[in-house]
Design a protein around this motif. Structure first.
Motif, PDB file in Angstrom:
ATOM      1  N   GLY A 252      53.546 -18.456 -21.491  1.00 18.06           N
ATOM      2  CA  GLY A 252      53.736 -19.029 -20.155  1.00 18.06           C
ATOM      3  C   GLY A 252      54.745 -20.150 -20.075  1.00 18.06           C
ATOM      4  O   GLY A 252      55.148 -20.548 -18.983  1.00 18.06           O
ATOM      5  N   ALA A 253      55.171 -20.675 -21.197  1.00 15.76           N
ATOM      6  CA  ALA A 253      56.079 -21.823 -21.176  1.00 15.76           C
ATOM      7  C   ALA A 253      57.456 -21.458 -20.641  1.00 15.76           C
ATOM      8  O   ALA A 253      58.078 -22.243 -19.934  1.00 15.76           O
ATOM      9  CB  ALA A 253      56.203 -22.429 -22.573  1.00 15.76           C
ATOM     10  N   GLY A 254      57.930 -20.274 -20.963  1.00 13.37           N
ATOM     11  CA  GLY A 254      59.257 -19.866 -20.494  1.00 13.37           C
ATOM     12  C   GLY A 254      59.313 -19.801 -18.980  1.00 13.37           C
ATOM     13  O   GLY A 254      60.280 -20.264 -18.362  1.00 13.37           O
TER      14      GLY A 254
ATOM     15  N   ARG B 248      61.932 -27.862 -28.958  1.00 11.15           N
ATOM     16  CA  ARG B 248      62.084 -27.152 -27.689  1.00 11.15           C
ATOM     17  C   ARG B 248      61.790 -25.665 -27.883  1.00 11.15           C
ATOM     18  O   ARG B 248      61.069 -25.054 -27.089  1.00 11.15           O
ATOM     19  CB  ARG B 248      63.492 -27.352 -27.141  1.00 11.15           C
ATOM     20  CG  ARG B 248      63.753 -26.657 -25.829  1.00 11.15           C
ATOM     21  CD  ARG B 248      65.187 -26.964 -25.351  1.00 11.15           C
ATOM     22  NE  ARG B 248      65.481 -26.245 -24.163  1.00 11.15           N
ATOM     23  CZ  ARG B 248      65.966 -24.995 -24.123  1.00 11.15           C
ATOM     24  NH1 ARG B 248      66.220 -24.350 -25.237  1.00 11.15           N
ATOM     25  NH2 ARG B 248      66.209 -24.404 -22.975  1.00 11.15           N
ATOM     26  N   GLU B 249      62.333 -25.078 -28.928  1.00 11.50           N
ATOM     27  CA  GLU B 249      62.113 -23.656 -29.195  1.00 11.50           C
ATOM     28  C   GLU B 249      60.632 -23.369 -29.427  1.00 11.50           C
ATOM     29  O   GLU B 249      60.090 -22.387 -28.912  1.00 11.50           O
ATOM     30  CB  GLU B 249      62.931 -23.219 -30.413  1.00 11.50           C
ATOM     31  CG  GLU B 249      62.890 -21.730 -30.654  1.00 11.50           C
ATOM     32  CD  GLU B 249      63.828 -21.310 -31.765  1.00 11.50           C
ATOM     33  OE1 GLU B 249      63.395 -20.478 -32.584  1.00 11.50           O
ATOM     34  OE2 GLU B 249      64.962 -21.807 -31.819  1.00 11.50           O
ATOM     35  N   GLU B 250      59.967 -24.234 -30.171  1.00  7.31           N
ATOM     36  CA  GLU B 250      58.531 -24.051 -30.436  1.00  7.31           C
ATOM     37  C   GLU B 250      57.738 -24.132 -29.139  1.00  7.31           C
ATOM     38  O   GLU B 250      56.847 -23.321 -28.890  1.00  7.31           O
ATOM     39  CB  GLU B 250      58.050 -25.110 -31.438  1.00  7.31           C
ATOM     40  CG  GLU B 250      56.615 -24.902 -31.918  1.00  7.31           C
ATOM     41  CD  GLU B 250      55.575 -25.546 -31.017  1.00  7.31           C
ATOM     42  OE1 GLU B 250      54.508 -24.933 -30.823  1.00  7.31           O
ATOM     43  OE2 GLU B 250      55.834 -26.633 -30.504  1.00  7.31           O
TER      44      GLU B 250
ATOM     45  N   ALA C  16      60.842 -24.982 -13.340  1.00  6.87           N
ATOM     46  CA  ALA C  16      61.276 -26.383 -13.293  1.00  6.87           C
ATOM     47  C   ALA C  16      62.788 -26.473 -13.172  1.00  6.87           C
ATOM     48  O   ALA C  16      63.322 -27.316 -12.437  1.00  6.87           O
ATOM     49  CB  ALA C  16      60.790 -27.135 -14.535  1.00  6.87           C
ATOM     50  N   ARG C  17      63.496 -25.607 -13.881  1.00  3.47           N
ATOM     51  CA  ARG C  17      64.960 -25.602 -13.816  1.00  3.47           C
ATOM     52  C   ARG C  17      65.430 -25.283 -12.398  1.00  3.47           C
ATOM     53  O   ARG C  17      66.312 -25.950 -11.857  1.00  3.47           O
ATOM     54  CB  ARG C  17      65.541 -24.571 -14.790  1.00  3.47           C
ATOM     55  CG  ARG C  17      67.080 -24.558 -14.816  1.00  3.47           C
ATOM     56  CD  ARG C  17      67.617 -23.371 -15.596  1.00  3.47           C
ATOM     57  NE  ARG C  17      67.287 -22.099 -14.991  1.00  3.47           N
ATOM     58  CZ  ARG C  17      67.909 -21.588 -13.921  1.00  3.47           C
ATOM     59  NH1 ARG C  17      68.893 -22.247 -13.333  1.00  3.47           N
ATOM     60  NH2 ARG C  17      67.552 -20.421 -13.440  1.00  3.47           N
ATOM     61  N   ILE C  18      64.808 -24.293 -11.772  1.00  3.65           N
ATOM     62  CA  ILE C  18      65.183 -23.915 -10.408  1.00  3.65           C
ATOM     63  C   ILE C  18      64.919 -25.061  -9.444  1.00  3.65           C
ATOM     64  O   ILE C  18      65.765 -25.393  -8.603  1.00  3.65           O
ATOM     65  CB  ILE C  18      64.443 -22.629  -9.978  1.00  3.65           C
ATOM     66  CG1 ILE C  18      64.966 -21.444 -10.788  1.00  3.65           C
ATOM     67  CG2 ILE C  18      64.590 -22.379  -8.479  1.00  3.65           C
ATOM     68  CD1 ILE C  18      64.136 -20.188 -10.660  1.00  3.65           C
TER      69      ILE C  18
END
Length: 99
Positions: free
Chosen positions: A19-21, A11-13, A27-29
């Motif tokens: 742009g992944a963050g 997950r960290e990688e 997606a979380r929102i």
């Protein structure tokens, strides 16, 4: 035999990619908004079809939203809030204060 990476390391990688963050946060929102609508709809004993009728949308659109698959506009969120007897609150806060 090679060692498998832990989910945390994978997950960290992934989140360290450009742009992944931002994509993860979006997606979380979407997921949290959809979940809030689903939980309130179920608490009121409404079906997706009833909510769709009350908001002027279609049942598949409600299903996609509740699953976190779409990000509705503020206007649509206001319709959901009204149909569910809720108040929509939108807030901006500095990143250093965000949890």
């Amino acid at each position: 035999m090679s060692e498998r990476a832990s989910w945390r390391a994978v997950r960290e990688e992934i989140l360290n990619r450009p742009g992944a963050g931002a994509a993860y946060e979006a997606a979380r929102i979407r997921f949290e908004l959809g979940e809030a609508v689903r939980l309130r709809r179920e608490a009121l004993g409404m079906t997706q079809a009833q909510l769709a009728a009350a908001t002027g949308t279609q049942q598949p659109a409600v299903a996609r939203f509740e699953a976190g698959g779409t990000m509705p506009t503020i206007m649509i969120l206001e319709r959901y809030a009204e149909a569910l007897g809720m108040r929509l609150t939108v807030e901006l806060e500095p990143l250093e204060q965000a949890s």
